[in-house]
Design an enzyme around this catalytic site. Structure first.
Site, short mmCIF file in Angstrom:
data_model
loop_
_atom_site.label_atom_id
_atom_site.label_comp_id
_atom_site.label_asym_id
_atom_site.label_seq_id
_atom_site.Cartn_x
_atom_site.Cartn_y
_atom_site.Cartn_z
CD GLU A 1 -6.96 -2.05 -2.75
OE1 GLU A 1 -5.91 -1.52 -2.69
OE2 GLU A 1 -7.09 -3.45 -2.71
CG HIS B 1 -2.08 -1.01 1.02
ND1 HIS B 1 -3.15 -0.54 1.65
CD2 HIS B 1 -2.23 -1.94 0.54
CE1 HIS B 1 -4.36 -1.33 1.39
NE2 HIS B 1 -3.67 -2.44 0.65
#
Length: 320
Positions: free
Chosen positions: A107, A38
């Site tokens: 995402e 991430h």
């Protein structure tokens, strides 16, 4: 016997902590280690998000036995797919062939840092092109590629392990399960859905690894564990259609402001009861997953969890 894994959760621990956790997890007896990839944590209270690939290199060097997996890397915005192939091959060499490249469509939370987040249909098209680029480069081929979304005039990965790095592809439905079977060497999913495994096998994935992940929050005080899980993991129940599009930790905090502790505890077993944690893990085994990684929610609790897992949890999971 199912392959039991441990999650190196980049959103809840810093880089040196993660390497230490990896060493401890391997010593405790975990079979594989998966690492999130991430740019931002899901919620600001998690407090961390180091660069996963630097940490993976250190973990590959610091461990010797456990398999490694990115869970998962998005190769369509923040990273160019040709560069993903290069760094995956490098980790494959540093780990002496223990690394599997886990890939997914990503995402907005992590990918918008380099520009706008495409519509879902465009993302899926980009993801398939990325797989078409990464696969031959991992296999040692010279590649020229011209697609609707990516251009690779000329690429070749010079340093690769003897056995090409395998790819595992994240899936949530028939289209992505078919994509995983066509391009990947394994399937990744975060929900214990037997029908997803069936679709993957029908598409040609029979006999390949199926990687799952289950979140738990172990600790001696159930009430405290419930608070930690609610504080740091209440986003988990939103579902991927929501998770894929929210832009930042503040948006996840707003979207989950009315989620209660009870709501979180229904999906994440909390406290000291080993039977509850085993049952959560067993759902993935019963669904047909061959590799299941545990997420211990709460960065500060990892050493305590790993000691407990070695003594109590892992022996129980070996019986499944």
């Amino acid at each position: 016997m199912v392959n039991v894994g441990y999650t190196l959760m980049c959103e809840q621990a810093g880089p040196k902590q993660l390497v230490d956790h990896a060493i401890r997890a391997e010593a405790a007896g975990f079979d594989h280690l998966v690492m999130s990839d991430h740019y931002s944590p899901w919620l600001g209270t998690q407090g961390h998000s180091p660069y996963a690939w630097s940490v993976l290199g250190a973990v590959a060097h610091a461990t010797s036995r456990a398999e490694l997996l990115s869970f998962v890397t998005c190769p369509i915005r923040r990273y160019h797919p040709a560069v993903v192939a290069q760094k995956a091959s490098t980790i494959g060499m540093l780990s002496d062939g223990r690394f599997t490249l886990g890939l997914g469509a990503g995402e907005n939370l992590n990918e918008h840092v380099i520009g706008g987040w495409p519509h879902v249909q465009q993302r899926h098209e980009m993801f398939e092109e990325a797989l078409q680029i990464i696969r031959p480069l991992l296999n040692g081929e010279s590649l020229t590629f011209s697609g609707n979304h990516f251009e690779v005039p000329d690429a070749y990965v010079w340093d690769r392990p003897e056995r090409p790095v395998p790819m595992a592809v994240a899936a949530s439905g028939r289209q992505s399960a078919t994509l995983a079977a066509e391009y990947g060497d394994g399937l990744i999913a975060t929900d214990p859905l037997p029908h997803l495994i069936e679709m993957y096998e029908e598409a040609g994935g029979a006999g390949r690894p199926r990687y799952g992940q289950v979140a738990i929050c172990y600790g001696p005080d159930e009430a405290e564990c419930r608070k930690i899980a609610h504080d740091q993991f209440r986003w988990f129940g939103l579902g991927w259609k929501v998770n894929a599009d929210l832009p930042d930790p503040d948006a996840f905090a707003a979207a989950t402001q009315f989620v209660r502790e009870d709501d979180v505890a229904q999906g994440i077993p909390c406290g000291p009861d080993v039977d509850r944690h085993v049952e959560a893990f067993k759902k993935f085994v019963d669904a047909g997953f061959t590799h299941v990684a545990l997420v211990q929610v709460g960065g500060d609790s990892q050493p305590m969890f790993l000691d407990w897992a070695q003594e109590e949890l892992l022996p129980r999971l070996r019986e499944l």
